[in-house]
Design a protein around this motif. Structure first.
Motif, PDB file in Angstrom:
ATOM      1  N   GLN A   1      55.715 -16.120  29.171  1.00  0.00           N
ATOM      2  CA  GLN A   1      57.309 -15.223  28.538  1.00  0.00           C
ATOM      3  C   GLN A   1      57.338 -16.495  27.320  1.00  0.00           C
ATOM      4  O   GLN A   1      57.097 -17.501  27.770  1.00  0.00           O
ATOM      5  N   SER A   2      57.714 -15.540  26.181  1.00  0.00           N
ATOM      6  CA  SER A   2      57.998 -16.301  25.166  1.00  0.00           C
ATOM      7  C   SER A   2      58.902 -16.085  25.019  1.00  0.00           C
ATOM      8  O   SER A   2      59.880 -15.516  24.585  1.00  0.00           O
ATOM      9  N   ILE A   3      59.455 -17.394  24.050  1.00  0.00           N
ATOM     10  CA  ILE A   3      61.200 -17.462  23.977  1.00  0.00           C
ATOM     11  C   ILE A   3      61.469 -17.436  23.212  1.00  0.00           C
ATOM     12  O   ILE A   3      60.573 -17.939  21.875  1.00  0.00           O
ATOM     13  N   ASP A   4      62.668 -16.184  22.932  1.00  0.00           N
ATOM     14  CA  ASP A   4      63.250 -16.090  21.167  1.00  0.00           C
ATOM     15  C   ASP A   4      64.323 -16.791  21.394  1.00  0.00           C
ATOM     16  O   ASP A   4      65.082 -17.145  22.332  1.00  0.00           O
ATOM     17  N   ASP A   5      65.017 -16.488  19.861  1.00  0.00           N
ATOM     18  CA  ASP A   5      66.716 -17.111  19.549  1.00  0.00           C
ATOM     19  C   ASP A   5      67.367 -16.966  20.681  1.00  0.00           C
ATOM     20  O   ASP A   5      68.382 -17.810  20.881  1.00  0.00           O
ATOM     21  N   GLY A   6      67.507 -15.798  21.629  1.00  0.00           N
ATOM     22  CA  GLY A   6      68.885 -15.739  22.679  1.00  0.00           C
ATOM     23  C   GLY A   6      68.040 -16.325  23.750  1.00  0.00           C
ATOM     24  O   GLY A   6      69.173 -16.816  24.268  1.00  0.00           O
ATOM     25  N   HIS A   7      67.421 -17.476  23.600  1.00  0.00           N
ATOM     26  CA  HIS A   7      67.170 -18.396  24.733  1.00  0.00           C
ATOM     27  C   HIS A   7      67.043 -19.606  24.173  1.00  0.00           C
ATOM     28  O   HIS A   7      67.096 -21.259  25.442  1.00  0.00           O
ATOM     29  N   ALA A   8      66.817 -19.552  22.781  1.00  0.00           N
ATOM     30  CA  ALA A   8      66.259 -21.823  22.788  1.00  0.00           C
ATOM     31  C   ALA A   8      67.663 -22.436  23.030  1.00  0.00           C
ATOM     32  O   ALA A   8      68.732 -22.107  22.691  1.00  0.00           O
ATOM     33  N   GLY A   9      67.334 -23.081  23.016  1.00  0.00           N
ATOM     34  CA  GLY A   9      68.336 -24.533  23.921  1.00  0.00           C
ATOM     35  C   GLY A   9      68.850 -24.548  25.271  1.00  0.00           C
ATOM     36  O   GLY A   9      69.562 -25.354  25.672  1.00  0.00           O
ATOM     37  N   GLN A  10      67.986 -23.036  26.023  1.00  0.00           N
ATOM     38  CA  GLN A  10      68.969 -23.552  27.116  1.00  0.00           C
ATOM     39  C   GLN A  10      68.150 -24.111  28.508  1.00  0.00           C
ATOM     40  O   GLN A  10      66.834 -24.540  28.025  1.00  0.00           O
ATOM     41  N   ARG A  11      68.505 -24.865  29.146  1.00  0.00           N
ATOM     42  CA  ARG A  11      67.731 -26.127  30.292  1.00  0.00           C
ATOM     43  C   ARG A  11      66.376 -24.891  30.945  1.00  0.00           C
ATOM     44  O   ARG A  11      66.776 -23.576  31.614  1.00  0.00           O
ATOM     45  N   ILE A  12      65.324 -25.065  30.515  1.00  0.00           N
ATOM     46  CA  ILE A  12      64.010 -24.408  31.930  1.00  0.00           C
ATOM     47  C   ILE A  12      64.916 -24.057  33.033  1.00  0.00           C
ATOM     48  O   ILE A  12      64.242 -22.945  33.404  1.00  0.00           O
ATOM     49  N   ASP A  13      65.052 -25.097  33.766  1.00  0.00           N
ATOM     50  CA  ASP A  13      65.612 -24.995  35.015  1.00  0.00           C
ATOM     51  C   ASP A  13      66.703 -23.182  35.263  1.00  0.00           C
ATOM     52  O   ASP A  13      66.192 -22.593  36.080  1.00  0.00           O
ATOM     53  N   ASN A  14      68.029 -23.805  34.609  1.00  0.00           N
ATOM     54  CA  ASN A  14      69.069 -22.531  34.291  1.00  0.00           C
ATOM     55  C   ASN A  14      67.838 -20.777  33.867  1.00  0.00           C
ATOM     56  O   ASN A  14      68.366 -20.288  34.566  1.00  0.00           O
ATOM     57  N   TYR A  15      66.958 -21.048  32.525  1.00  0.00           N
ATOM     58  CA  TYR A  15      66.355 -19.858  32.531  1.00  0.00           C
ATOM     59  C   TYR A  15      65.692 -19.430  33.286  1.00  0.00           C
ATOM     60  O   TYR A  15      65.427 -18.883  33.521  1.00  0.00           O
ATOM     61  N   LEU A  16      65.071 -20.126  34.264  1.00  0.00           N
ATOM     62  CA  LEU A  16      64.179 -19.367  35.524  1.00  0.00           C
ATOM     63  C   LEU A  16      64.657 -19.105  36.412  1.00  0.00           C
ATOM     64  O   LEU A  16      64.871 -18.483  37.753  1.00  0.00           O
ATOM     65  N   ILE A  17      66.252 -19.748  37.140  1.00  0.00           N
ATOM     66  CA  ILE A  17      67.094 -19.109  37.509  1.00  0.00           C
ATOM     67  C   ILE A  17      67.550 -17.845  37.506  1.00  0.00           C
ATOM     68  O   ILE A  17      67.462 -16.858  38.364  1.00  0.00           O
ATOM     69  N   ALA A  18      67.908 -17.474  36.035  1.00  0.00           N
ATOM     70  CA  ALA A  18      68.074 -16.088  36.191  1.00  0.00           C
ATOM     71  C   ALA A  18      66.844 -15.489  35.804  1.00  0.00           C
ATOM     72  O   ALA A  18      67.075 -13.934  36.166  1.00  0.00           O
ATOM     73  N   GLN A  19      65.665 -15.607  35.743  1.00  0.00           N
ATOM     74  CA  GLN A  19      64.410 -14.486  35.358  1.00  0.00           C
ATOM     75  C   GLN A  19      64.221 -14.371  36.979  1.00  0.00           C
ATOM     76  O   GLN A  19      63.482 -13.324  37.262  1.00  0.00           O
ATOM     77  N   LEU A  20      64.265 -15.679  37.786  1.00  0.00           N
ATOM     78  CA  LEU A  20      63.965 -14.920  39.127  1.00  0.00           C
ATOM     79  C   LEU A  20      64.859 -15.065  39.648  1.00  0.00           C
ATOM     80  O   LEU A  20      65.025 -15.725  40.870  1.00  0.00           O
ATOM     81  N   LYS A  21      65.698 -13.792  40.007  1.00  0.00           N
ATOM     82  CA  LYS A  21      66.896 -14.034  40.816  1.00  0.00           C
ATOM     83  C   LYS A  21      66.199 -13.566  42.077  1.00  0.00           C
ATOM     84  O   LYS A  21      65.403 -12.392  41.427  1.00  0.00           O
ATOM     85  N   GLY A  22      67.472 -13.701  42.672  1.00  0.00           N
ATOM     86  CA  GLY A  22      66.816 -13.438  44.335  1.00  0.00           C
ATOM     87  C   GLY A  22      65.919 -15.091  44.919  1.00  0.00           C
ATOM     88  O   GLY A  22      65.763 -15.557  46.489  1.00  0.00           O
ATOM     89  N   VAL A  23      65.527 -15.236  44.218  1.00  0.00           N
ATOM     90  CA  VAL A  23      64.254 -16.631  44.028  1.00  0.00           C
ATOM     91  C   VAL A  23      65.730 -18.259  44.260  1.00  0.00           C
ATOM     92  O   VAL A  23      66.705 -18.392  43.996  1.00  0.00           O
ATOM     93  N   PRO A  24      65.229 -18.533  45.704  1.00  0.00           N
ATOM     94  CA  PRO A  24      66.224 -19.934  46.127  1.00  0.00           C
ATOM     95  C   PRO A  24      66.195 -21.010  45.205  1.00  0.00           C
ATOM     96  O   PRO A  24      64.861 -21.362  44.362  1.00  0.00           O
ATOM     97  N   LYS A  25      66.895 -21.455  44.472  1.00  0.00           N
ATOM     98  CA  LYS A  25      67.736 -22.282  43.496  1.00  0.00           C
ATOM     99  C   LYS A  25      65.535 -23.923  43.955  1.00  0.00           C
ATOM    100  O   LYS A  25      65.719 -23.921  43.302  1.00  0.00           O
ATOM    101  N   SER A  26      66.275 -24.225  45.241  1.00  0.00           N
ATOM    102  CA  SER A  26      64.944 -24.619  45.511  1.00  0.00           C
ATOM    103  C   SER A  26      63.351 -24.928  46.114  1.00  0.00           C
ATOM    104  O   SER A  26      63.066 -25.878  45.057  1.00  0.00           O
ATOM    105  N   LEU A  27      63.697 -22.879  45.594  1.00  0.00           N
ATOM    106  CA  LEU A  27      62.141 -23.206  44.881  1.00  0.00           C
ATOM    107  C   LEU A  27      61.904 -22.893  43.163  1.00  0.00           C
ATOM    108  O   LEU A  27      60.582 -23.130  43.171  1.00  0.00           O
ATOM    109  N   VAL A  28      62.576 -22.840  42.762  1.00  0.00           N
ATOM    110  CA  VAL A  28      62.624 -22.869  41.837  1.00  0.00           C
ATOM    111  C   VAL A  28      62.343 -24.246  41.093  1.00  0.00           C
ATOM    112  O   VAL A  28      61.757 -24.978  40.382  1.00  0.00           O
ATOM    113  N   TYR A  29      63.248 -25.133  41.930  1.00  0.00           N
ATOM    114  CA  TYR A  29      62.731 -26.383  41.532  1.00  0.00           C
ATOM    115  C   TYR A  29      61.607 -27.101  42.552  1.00  0.00           C
ATOM    116  O   TYR A  29      61.009 -28.229  41.361  1.00  0.00           O
TER     117      TYR A  29
END
Length: 319
Positions: free
Chosen positions: A15-43
């Protein structure tokens, strides 16, 4: 409506990051992108280096930049439940609840009894209803939340960049939220602030409840007397922190539970208020102040008490 089903993402995503997601932490970005995936798995996939930014490992607090190439490994994700039909009466009623809207945000007067988002057996909540009403607004997100039984002003961002600005205002205490609550008994003039740490607990029944606990998170609410009645006090509450059920637990801690509160209320007081026509929690977010995320202009919105709550007050004896 179909229930969400679990499926497996079988291919690596880039995935290529645009200005809509610039400045967002990678963990929060992944949690939003991978809805339904437990946070523990993201980390876990971050820690193992399975997530890459520009082909390099990254830490959870890495802030994304425009043009970053993010590698997301194959993980089990839950398909999004379909949005409700915009023709549903409950969804259509939200249109009249929109008090203000521009290209940056919306202000909603949320009805009592509507959850802000779906889940826990609910087919949909307010945010899903708004997305159905505004199919061209792809980035609608809640700026803050209200309990299901609480009515009143709710702020929704229409762009990721606006959400970031408004969240920063929340962190900087630049968002002023004021609630009206009818509480049991006579609120003391000297109780202008309740500072009591709050901790979430899960009962054996599975019900989640918040209690004052020294091991909890620091929590603070300012109060002022709005109007006195013989049986109760209408108080204005201004949360300085934003914890779950904060106002409801802080009023209880001060010895004055809110009328109609099924979790933290007083049964005898609630019965008295039911006889006066109360059929819900008497907690309403009536005033909201913040700066426009795009122009910086001071914004203020008000939502008066609804007819049900005003009728209850009219049946009380003013002091």
């Amino acid at each position: 409506m179909n229930k969400a089903v679990t499926t497996e993402q079988r291919q690596v995503q880039w995935q290529s990051i645009d200005d809509g997601h610039a400045g967002q932490r990678i963990d929060n970005y992944l949690i939003a992108q991978l809805k339904g995936v437990p946070k523990s798995l993201v980390y876990r996939i971050l820690r193992k280096g399975e997530v890459r930014v520009n082909k390099k490992r990254c830490k959870p607090d890495y802030k994304l930049q425009v043009g970053d190439q993010v590698r997301i490994p194959p993980v089990k994700v839950q398909e999004k439940a379909p949005l409700p039909s915009s023709k549903l009466e409950q969804v259509q009623q939200l249109e009249s609840a929109i008090l203000y809207e521009d290209d940056a945000f919306m202000v909603i007067n949320k009805p009592s009894g509507m959850a802000v988002h779906g889940g826990s057996g609910l087919q949909f909540g307010l945010i899903e209803g708004l997305r159905a009403l505004r199919p061209n607004s792809k980035q609608l997100e809640l700026v803050h939340r209200l309990d299901r039984d609480t009515s009143g002003l709710l702020l929704v961002a229409k762009k990721r960049s606006m959400l970031r600005v408004l969240h920063q205002q929340l962190r900087d205490k630049q968002v002023d939220k004021r609630y009206l609550a009818l509480v049991r008994g006579q609120w003391q003039k000297t109780t202008r602030k309740v500072a009591a740490p709050l901790k979430k607990n899960t009962l054996q029944s599975g019900e989640r409840i918040v209690r004052v606990d020294e091991q909890g998170k620091p929590s603070e609410t300012a109060f002022r007397i709005y109007r006195r009645y013989a049986e109760a006090t209408l108080v204005e509450a201004s949360p300085i922190t934003g914890r779950t059920h904060q106002i409801r637990v802080h009023t209880l801690h001060a010895g004055h539970p809110i009328a109609g509160d099924p979790k933290y209320g007083d049964q005898k007081f609630d019965q008295m208020m039911t006889e006066r026509g109360l059929n819900r929690l008497f907690l309403h977010a009536w005033q909201l102040r913040f700066n426009h995320p795009k122009t910086g202009k001071a914004m203020q919105f008000e939502a008066p008490l609804d007819t049900v709550l005003e009728t209850v007050l009219s049946r009380l004896t003013v002091m």
